[in-house]
Design an enzyme around this catalytic site. Structure first.
Site, PDB file in Angstrom:
ATOM      1  N   LYS A 111       0.963  -1.615  -0.156  1.00  0.00           N
ATOM      2  CA  LYS A 111       0.186   0.194   0.079  1.00  0.00           C
ATOM      3  C   LYS A 111       0.621   1.937   0.463  1.00  0.00           C
ATOM      4  O   LYS A 111       0.688   2.355  -0.381  1.00  0.00           O
ATOM      5  CB  LYS A 111      -0.873   0.270   1.446  1.00  0.00           C
ATOM      6  CG  LYS A 111      -2.000  -1.066   0.816  1.00  0.00           C
ATOM      7  CD  LYS A 111      -3.216  -0.438   1.774  1.00  0.00           C
ATOM      8  CE  LYS A 111      -4.589  -1.424   1.500  1.00  0.00           C
ATOM      9  NZ  LYS A 111      -5.488  -1.231   2.600  1.00  0.00           N
ATOM     10  N   LYS A 194      -4.428  -9.784  -7.075  1.00  0.00           N
ATOM     11  CA  LYS A 194      -5.981  -9.604  -6.193  1.00  0.00           C
ATOM     12  C   LYS A 194      -7.256  -9.475  -6.524  1.00  0.00           C
ATOM     13  O   LYS A 194      -6.271  -7.984  -6.941  1.00  0.00           O
ATOM     14  CB  LYS A 194      -5.273  -9.700  -4.668  1.00  0.00           C
ATOM     15  CG  LYS A 194      -6.465  -9.829  -3.334  1.00  0.00           C
ATOM     16  CD  LYS A 194      -5.654  -9.901  -2.116  1.00  0.00           C
ATOM     17  CE  LYS A 194      -5.706  -8.144  -1.924  1.00  0.00           C
ATOM     18  NZ  LYS A 194      -5.667  -7.676  -0.734  1.00  0.00           N
ATOM     19  N   LYS A 197     -10.488  -3.816  -4.298  1.00  0.00           N
ATOM     20  CA  LYS A 197     -11.124  -2.041  -4.583  1.00  0.00           C
ATOM     21  C   LYS A 197     -10.586  -1.540  -5.467  1.00  0.00           C
ATOM     22  O   LYS A 197     -11.391  -0.295  -5.871  1.00  0.00           O
ATOM     23  CB  LYS A 197     -12.259  -1.874  -3.350  1.00  0.00           C
ATOM     24  CG  LYS A 197     -13.161  -2.700  -2.622  1.00  0.00           C
ATOM     25  CD  LYS A 197     -12.440  -2.501  -0.970  1.00  0.00           C
ATOM     26  CE  LYS A 197     -13.879  -3.272  -0.052  1.00  0.00           C
ATOM     27  NZ  LYS A 197     -13.792  -3.114   1.224  1.00  0.00           N
TER      28      LYS A 197
END
Ligand code: AMP
Ligand code: TRP
Length: 335
Positions: A111, A194, A197
């Site tokens: 992230k 993966k 969102k």
């Protein structure tokens, strides 16, 4: 006593990965256990959230959980920020967890990316808050997708170190529950990424809110390879997209992978994709419809969250009082 706790972030649309990795299992577990399900808004703000969108997403995710079949009377559903005990325990865990432990967290590395120096301190300490979410209720089992495994190991380390440091047998060593045939659902566009969102392409995922036409179109466009489907799992070698789609099919149609392979092995993708669309629309369609109905009544949802938070706090407060005592803070329970 077993106590189930799990959390989900109110950021953007829920998708098929959230459903198969987490929410569907939450629905099943409610019949046998005391369950607490938390919409983790404090976690969401570890990266920038527009305030109005955060409010909407919190209500939307709550609606999705209820639409998927979680009964808010039988279980506790609430948003994290309405119970201050999470943040309070997280601070104590900031002082238990070691920098070296957090430095190993792959989600932070992903992230924060190349801009590590610019990431919020909250993003770094995220797993400590997650441990506090669970342990504020002495949660024993946590149903999540595969991607949360490392965070749950950290939760166990924190519980163990707390118990050792203070020479108590206080926090349980929490078990992850990673259940089903699709614990890591991959992007429809890339079998090595993966489903998430945050993927910029909406074609990479199937959202709870997608209608039948959108679902069918996304599955039609999903990446594949030229070979027919294999009849055994060994045939997925070097074919991540095929493995992903058949895994999704097995999970949605409630079959073990072997049974699904026996059914679809040897078929062309064109035929299989039609079967996959049908089962996907059959499962997600009614959830999307019910979700839209619930979101139209935000006051009802807010009342559920508020009541859930009161019930949650009634469990966590006595646990936090004991923690205060163990740590040595002067507090009202002192004699
Ligand atoms: P998040 O959306 O990151 O808050 O995740 C909520 C839950 O969904 C967690 O239990 C995740 O492990 C699970 N989850 C998220 N993405 C996936 C995926 N692609 N496959 C399986 N589970 C997932
Ligand atoms: N980190 C989890 C995710 O992104 C969400 C989460 C927060 C959670 N607190 C939790 C999951 C406690 C399980 C238990 O998916």
């Amino acid at each position: 006593m077993n106590r189930i706790f799990s959390g989900i972030q109110p950021t953007g649309n829920l998708h098929l990965g959230n459903y198969l990795g987490a929410v569907r299992n939450w629905v099943d577990l409610q019949h046998d256990y005391e369950c607490i399900y938390c919409v983790v808004d404090l976690h969401a703000i570890t990266v920038w959230q527009d305030p109005a969108e955060l409010r909407d997403s919190t209500r939307e995710v709550t609606a999705a959980l209820i639409a998927a079949g979680i009964d808010p009377e039988k279980n506790i559903i609430f948003n994290q920020s309405q119970n201050p005990d999470h943040a309070q325990l997280a601070w104590i865990f900031n002082c238990v967890a070691r920098l070296g432990w957090l430095n190993r967290m792959t989600q932070f590395k992903e992230k924060a990316g190349k801009h590590r120096e610019n990431a919020s301190v909250g993003l770094y300490a995220y797993p400590n808050l997650m441990a506090a979410d669970i342990l504020a209720y002495k949660g024993t089992h946590v149903p999540v997708g595969e991607d949360q495994k490392q965070h749950l190991e950290l939760c166990r380390d924190i519980a163990q170190k707390f118990n050792n440091d203070f020479a108590v047998d206080f926090f349980p060593i929490t078990e992850p529950l990673i259940l089903g045939e699709a614990t890591r659902v991959m992007s429809l566009r890339d079998g090595s990424a993966k489903m998430s969102k945050s993927d910029p392409s909406d074609y990479s995922r199937i959202n709870f809110t997608d209608g039948p036409d959108e679902i069918a179109l996304k599955i039609r466009k999903a990446r594949t390879d030229p070979e027919p489907l294999p009849s055994e799992a060994a045939g997925f070698e070097g074919r991540p997209e095929a493995a992903n789609l058949v895994g999704i099919y097995a999970a949605l149609s409630g079959q073990a992978l072997d049974a699904a392979l026996a059914e679809v092995g040897g078929r062309q993708f064109s035929e299989f994709k039609k079967m996959l669309s049908d089962v996907c629309v059959g499962v997600l369609g009614p959830i999307g419809t019910e979700m839209r109905r619930l979101v139209a009544e935000p006051h009802h949802i807010d009342a559920i969250l508020h009541r859930g938070a009161e019930r949650a706090r009634a469990i966590s407060r006595p646990i936090l009082d004991e923690v205060m005592d163990i740590v040595g803070f002067v507090h009202p329970l002192d004699d």
